[in-house]
Every structure is written in C-alpha cells, then in structure tokens.
Design an enzyme around this catalytic site. Structure first.
Site, PDB file in Angstrom:
ATOM      1  CE  LYS A   1      -3.779   2.115   3.076  1.00 55.97           C
ATOM      2  NZ  LYS A   1      -4.494   1.764   4.089  1.00 55.97           N
TER       3      LYS A   1
ATOM      4  CB  SER B   1      -7.199   4.082   3.358  1.00 52.21           C
ATOM      5  OG  SER B   1      -6.339   3.264   4.283  1.00 52.21           O
TER       6      SER B   1
ATOM      7  CB  SER C   1      -8.139   1.397   6.097  1.00 53.03           C
ATOM      8  OG  SER C   1      -8.554   2.698   6.388  1.00 53.03           O
TER       9      SER C   1
END
Length: 476
Positions: free
Chosen positions: A79, A154, A178
């Site tokens: 990520k 996210s 998230s």
C-alpha cells in the site's frame, strides 16, 4: 455491472498464497513464471479497477528473494503509505512532487522478509482518511464485483487486486477499519491485529493513541494465518502472546456476543438480518451465542473519534509541508482532508478530554471480554455504496455524515487496540459481498483465526470467478 477478474489457467490459476508457495518449493511452479502471470493479470484488470499507484514490474523480475523464505516468489503489492526503498510514497494524493524512499520502512522490511515479491504500490484514499478511494484527479478505485461500487478504503487498491486475482495477498493497514472495510467490500479476509503485533512507522508510534495497525488482505484464512506466522518469525512484540502456527478450526466452544447496533445507530434491516444469520451459524457450530443490545461504549465515542481522527489530518499536513517544502500544495487536497484539518484546529481545546475518554474505553471492553470470548458484529452498517456516495469533493459535513453512517463498527478496535477480523460470510440482495466482523480481547488473534477457519469450512465464501456475468480483464 459485470464482475472483473483475471483468474485463468496461467501459473497462478486460482491458487492462494500458501498453495503457490508450496508449488514453488516442490518445483511445480517457477518463481519467474508466477511473477509474469501476476504482472499480466495486473495489466489486465487495472484499467477497470484503477488500483495501481506505482508499478515496479521490472524490479520484481530482477530482484527475487532468497529461496528459503516461506513465501519466496509469491507476488504481492504494498500500500502506498509505507516506504519501499527506491519507490515514491504518495499517500493517496498528488499534492507534492514525489521522491523515492531511501530505505524500506520498518514494516516493509518484515513484510518482504517473508519472501513476498512486490509488484509495486497500491492506491488509497487521500492520507487514508476516507473509507472510499475517490480522488478527484487520481480517480476512484473500483470494486471488481461491480465496478460502479467502491472498493472501500483506505486499502482499496490492495483489496481490489486480491479480489480480482491479480495477486493472492497484499499489504493493508487500518486506522479506523481500513483492513476490514475493503475486505468486506471485496469478499476477502481482513485481520486487524492487536496493537503492537506488527511494526508501524515512527510517526505513528508517537501518536497519543496508536490507532494504525499493519496487516494483509487475502482470499483464504490460511493465507492470513500463514502470513502472521511467518512475520512473527522475523519480528515479535514481546508484550503480546505469540499467534503461532494456526492451521485448523479450534475445538473450544466459545461464548459469543452478537451486536447489530453501534453506539450511533442500528445497522440497516438487511445487514442486521445477515448478521443474525451468521450468529445462527455460530450457534449451529456449537458456540453459545447471546444477543447484546448495545456495545460497551459511551455515547461520546463517535464525536471523540472524529475529533482525534481530525488531529491526524493536522499532523499529516504538517509532515507533508516539512518533507516536501515548496512542492507541497494544500490546494490540491480534497475537501475531506481540509475539513478534518479545520475541525481539529477549531476544537483543539476539546482534544485532551476526548483523548482521555477514548483511552478509558479499553477498561470497559476488557471487562466485557471477561464475560465473552468474542463479539460478532457486521463489519459495516450498510451495504457497499456506489462510487460518488462519498465523493471527497462534496461538502465536508455531508461526507462525514455518510461516513459515520456506514463505518459505524470498525473504529472501536483501533481505539482499544483489540484484534478484529472481517470475513465474507454474507451477500446482499444486489449480489455484493457483505463482511461480518469478529473481535476478541488483546492478544487473541489465534482465537479469531480458529473461528475463521471454522466458519470458512462450514460456509465457504462466494468466488468472484464463479458468478454469472463476469468477464476477464484485458490488457490496455
């Protein structure tokens, strides 16, 4: 509204990460072939999903890890809010000129130390604040089950690629849900571990309440369990009991509380019904299930959490200004980030009491877990929304109200530090995955994984490649 995936008859097939690792070790698969298959799959689905923040395909081809690492040669993504040496870190925004990181972040060293090979970095909502990645210039990350819907956030890019079959496992992190939110939206397994279980960046360790935890999203329980086992062999937090090697359902029958109402609101009728069906399944498996009307949380929780969350926006904007100087342009930030920043600055005088109340919640939940072994709730209070519902260019108050309605259950464990896992146990009437969340006391990830194995065995998840109306992604 067709499903988008890349499952096929290449080297990856429909194997999970553990199966790929085993096939590589026995010589059935070559690491180079596995990496090429994952690159081709990513190129096929990314035009529809928009999950890629930065591609590092040539680097993945050229730098294979030592063969003795368990996941050696298994493809993954990181990520784009942790540092990977040689790659930029943009945190879901385009508000500065990127620089390449000099060294791996602390978590990255552990993550890639397991042998996973990163193909690049995945997209997230700006700074990870929104539960839907819909940046006005970078575009939305779309759900492979139905591309008109959000992939959550996210950790949206990571979840979209795992669900679509581009890779079997990807990095995610969780400061308000998230890991669990995109797992629920995309039909995946997402475990937020106990606070301290995995390393986090230095700036996150300095927070008054350490909300953020690193982890992964996967398609199988055993992939999640194997990742934590391998990570634990590299890095261990001595204040927590080890997770160990969890490979099967537990034999112990547990006392499980079922809660369908958050401190702010009841879940929708459909989500409530699906949660009660999951509770009934737990009962059929021999667990003692008790319905609890309200969570052990004060009525101030929602407002206090938003105010503390807003403080993070102040911190992220300050750090960005310090790191990127004149290239940092706050006018390029979205309305949610700017609104959170304003909210915190206007209410700084309220922060000390809000933080004190948030810290005190752990005493309540610890007492609650003295009675119950685990808690079942829906991961989210409503079905996955369409793209645009959480448009970050809309009015801040509108976006915040909609966020609070949807993300009503996950922030609690970020405040208390307790582990929680989202499992794709249900499906909505419209055919979208619906996640169910199990939480436990601090340090009891093994219990959650044993429960997850049991549920996966009793009620296997829906498979994106098995549905009518799906189509293979094509290279652009």
């Amino acid at each position: 509204m067709r499903r988008v995936h890349a499952f096929g008859d290449d080297a990856l097939g429909d194997l999970d990460a553990v199966a790929i690792a085993e096939a590589i070790k026995t010589g059935q698969l070559a690491r180079a072939d596995v990496i090429e298959a994952a690159i081709a799959r990513t190129e096929a689905v990314n035009p529809a999903l928009n999950g890629l923040a930065y591609q590092a395909f040539d680097r993945a081809r050229a730098h294979l890890p030592p063969e003795d690492a368990f996941f050696s040669g298994v493809p993954t993504f990181v990520k784009d809010n942790v540092d990977v040496a040689g790659l930029p870190t943009m945190r879901g925004t385009d508000a500065w000129v990127p620089r390449r990181a000099a060294v791996d972040g602390e978590f990255t060293r552990v993550y890639l130390g397991t042998g996973l090979v990163s193909l690049g970095k995945t997209q997230l909502s700006e700074y990870g604040f929104s539960p839907s990645a819909e940046h006005p210039r970078l575009g939305p990350v779309r759900n492979p089950w139905k591309t008109e819907y959000t992939a959550g956030a996210s950790s949206s890019g990571s979840a979209a690629f795992v669900a679509a079959g581009a890779v079997p496992i990807a990095h995610a992190n969780d400061g308000g849900g998230s890991i669990r939110i995109p797992a629920a939206c995309n039909g995946l397994v997402g475990l937020k571990p106990s606070r301290g279980r995995l390393p986090v960046d230095k700036e996150l360790r300095r927070m008054p309440i350490r909300l953020v935890a690193n982890g992964v999203v996967t398609r199988s329980v055993r992939d999640t369990a194997a990742f934590y086992r391998e990570a634990e062999r590299i890095w261990r937090y001595p204040k927590l009991p080890p997770i160990g090697d969890v490979t099967r359902p537990g034999r112990q029958r547990l006392k499980i509380a079922v809660i369908t109402r958050s401190v702010d609101r009841e879940s929708t009728p459909e989500i409530r019904e699906l949660t009660l069906k999951s509770a009934a399944l737990l009962g059929e498996l021999g667990h003692r299930v008790e319905h609890v009307e309200n969570p052990p949380v004060p009525s101030s929780f929602g407002d206090d959490f938003v105010l503390y969350w807003a403080l993070l926006a102040v911190g992220q904007m300050f750090i960005s200004q310090r790191r990127f100087g004149d290239t940092f342009d706050p006018t390029r930030l979205d309305n949610l980030t700017l609104g959170l920043n304003r909210h915190a600055r206007r209410n700084l005088h309220r922060l000390p009491l809000a933080i004190a109340r948030l810290r005190a919640i752990r005493r309540r939940t610890a007492q609650f877990f003295g009675t119950y072994d685990a808690v079942l709730t829906p991961t989210l209070a409503e079905e996955t929304p369409r793209i645009g519902h959480l448009d970050p260019t809309a009015d801040y108050e509108q976006v915040m109200d909609r966020m609070r309605d949807w993300v009503a259950f996950t922030p609690l464990q970020n405040v208390t530090g307790e582990p929680a896992i989202s499992l794709p146990l249900a499906e909505s009437a419209s055919g979208m995955p619906v996640g169910m969340m199990l939480s436990a006391d601090i340090g009891h990830e093994a219990r959650l994984l044993e429960l997850a194995y049991q549920l996966e065995e009793a009620q296997p998840w829906a498979r994106i490649q098995a549905g009518a109306g799906d189509h293979r992604g094509k290279r652009s």
